[in-house]
Design an enzyme around this catalytic site. Sequence first.
Site, PDB file in Angstrom:
ATOM      1  CE1 TYR A 170       1.629  -7.058 -10.340  1.00 29.78           C
ATOM      2  CE2 TYR A 170       1.442  -6.010  -8.192  1.00 29.78           C
ATOM      3  CZ  TYR A 170       0.993  -6.178  -9.487  1.00 29.78           C
ATOM      4  OH  TYR A 170      -0.099  -5.473  -9.912  1.00 29.78           O
ATOM      5  CE  LYS A 172      -0.559 -15.277 -24.042  1.00 34.55           C
ATOM      6  NZ  LYS A 172      -1.692 -15.230 -24.987  1.00 34.55           N
ATOM      7  CG  ASP A 211      -5.046 -14.347 -24.918  1.00 35.38           C
ATOM      8  OD1 ASP A 211      -5.251 -15.377 -24.243  1.00 35.38           O
ATOM      9  OD2 ASP A 211      -4.537 -14.375 -26.057  1.00 35.38           O
ATOM     10  CG  ASP A 225      -3.109  -5.354 -10.877  1.00 35.14           C
ATOM     11  OD1 ASP A 225      -3.835  -4.839 -10.004  1.00 35.14           O
ATOM     12  OD2 ASP A 225      -2.434  -4.680 -11.692  1.00 35.14           O
ATOM     13  CG  ASP A 264      -8.523  -2.732 -11.646  1.00 37.81           C
ATOM     14  OD1 ASP A 264      -8.520  -3.135 -10.462  1.00 37.81           O
ATOM     15  OD2 ASP A 264      -8.081  -1.617 -11.989  1.00 37.81           O
TER      16      ASP A 264
HETATM   17  C1  IPM Z   1      -4.257  -3.646  -6.476  1.00 39.50           C
HETATM   18  C2  IPM Z   1      -3.447  -2.443  -6.864  1.00 39.50           C
HETATM   19  C3  IPM Z   1      -2.004  -2.657  -6.460  1.00 39.50           C
HETATM   20  C4  IPM Z   1      -1.484  -3.857  -7.201  1.00 39.50           C
HETATM   21  C5  IPM Z   1      -1.081  -1.446  -6.676  1.00 39.50           C
HETATM   22  C6  IPM Z   1      -1.631  -0.207  -6.029  1.00 39.50           C
HETATM   23  C7  IPM Z   1       0.316  -1.716  -6.212  1.00 39.50           C
HETATM   24  O1  IPM Z   1      -3.581  -2.189  -8.226  1.00 39.50           O
HETATM   25  O2  IPM Z   1      -4.344  -3.934  -5.265  1.00 39.50           O
HETATM   26  O3  IPM Z   1      -4.823  -4.283  -7.352  1.00 39.50           O
HETATM   27  O4  IPM Z   1      -1.026  -3.747  -8.348  1.00 39.50           O
HETATM   28  O5  IPM Z   1      -1.530  -4.950  -6.632  1.00 39.50           O
HETATM   29 MG    MG Z   2      -4.976  -3.421  -9.209  1.00 43.95          MG
END
Ligand code: IPM
Ligand code: MG
Length: 385
Positions: free
Chosen positions: A169, A219, A251, A275, A279
């Site tokens: 990042y 990984k 993975d 990240d 999610d």
């Molecule tokens: C998160 C989001 C952010 C990230 C984006 C919006 C930059 O997806 O907080 O998970 O990738 O960290």
């Molecule tokens: Mg995110």
Amino acid sequence: MRFTEDLPKVETLQSPRKAGTEYHDINEDGKDMTQKICILPGDGIGPEITAQAVRVLEALEPGFEMETALLGGAAVDATGDPYPEATRKLAAEADAVLLGAVGGPKWDALPREQRPERGLLGIRKHLGLFANLRPAILYPELANASTLKPEVVSGLDILIVRELTGDIYFGQPRGIENRNGERFGFNTMHYTESEIRRIGRVAFEAAGKRNKKLCSVDKMNVLETTQLWRDVMNELAPEYPDVVLSHMLADNAAMQLVRAPRQFDVLVTGNMFGDILSDEASMLTGSIGMLPSASLDGNGKGLYEPSHGSAPDIAGRDAANPLAAILSAAMMLRYTFNKEEAACRVENAVKKVLARGLRTGDIFEPGMTKAGTKQMGDAVLEELG
Ligand code: IPM
Ligand code: MG
């Protein structure tokens, strides 16, 4: 701006501030100890959900001083900068930051430096918020809201500890250039051992306070950076003899999270894997609209935000779920202000609201009562008493 040479020391997740500090306390050095919160509503549904979290904080702790500033697309519109100077100053001075969400299609065509996400990445780096805690808890009332079978997810309670200020990042060099007559895109993944060690300590300590199982995700079969990650996690393990450390390739971790998510207690991983996996984990719980997060600097300061995005499609319609924002405020009470009891009160109030059958659209099921953003906030306040 804090760079990697200047790593804050993380000994504990507890705030160094004393519990029960009086408001407008003047300490021995004559310094004003008023507890300041910087509110960054952001874009899309951000302002609506943040407003409900602010109401909850005001009801519980009337002495907090709160000031609002711009971040993300709203800041770009007003100043041309997604993390403007006035916001930087306020965020740096505050004890804690409450953030709604940033981004939206309106700003998609802007150059990279002006994108709303740059504001979010900028504040994380500026404040040194390297430890991102993303709990994924399935409330029993929402077992049917998950797309996974209830027997797979019921009782789910996992914590993802994501490193937040390093990895690909932020790594340099990065860019898109013309090389040998064609475009060439590149990013750099890197971690220093001190960056890995400090996030490792946060994760081991968190696991020590929970079910004492820590799974580190990497990984290492392909990426050297993550071989170092695994080595450093192994080196830390003897310092935490009560925590069982295991390792998993990213993975496989993605697969195991949907196959048998309850095998996990705490997961620790780098910025990019974290990240993606956070999610994925959020969906186990039925709705990303329920998940709070804390991003900590290791010295008590934190930024608290829902794990979800700005949902521009439902913005301004009183339809968004404010519970992740409200639960983020609870995390703030716990991690920055050391007010465990107040944090639990908020979390219990949220559970009672769900038990009453109130649901925003994202978690709605037949037989429940459809509620708007403000109505959910009202109900949480009622349950707080
Ligand atoms: C998160 C989001 C952010 C990230 C984006 C919006 C930059 O997806 O907080 O998970 O990738 O960290
Ligand atoms: Mg995110």
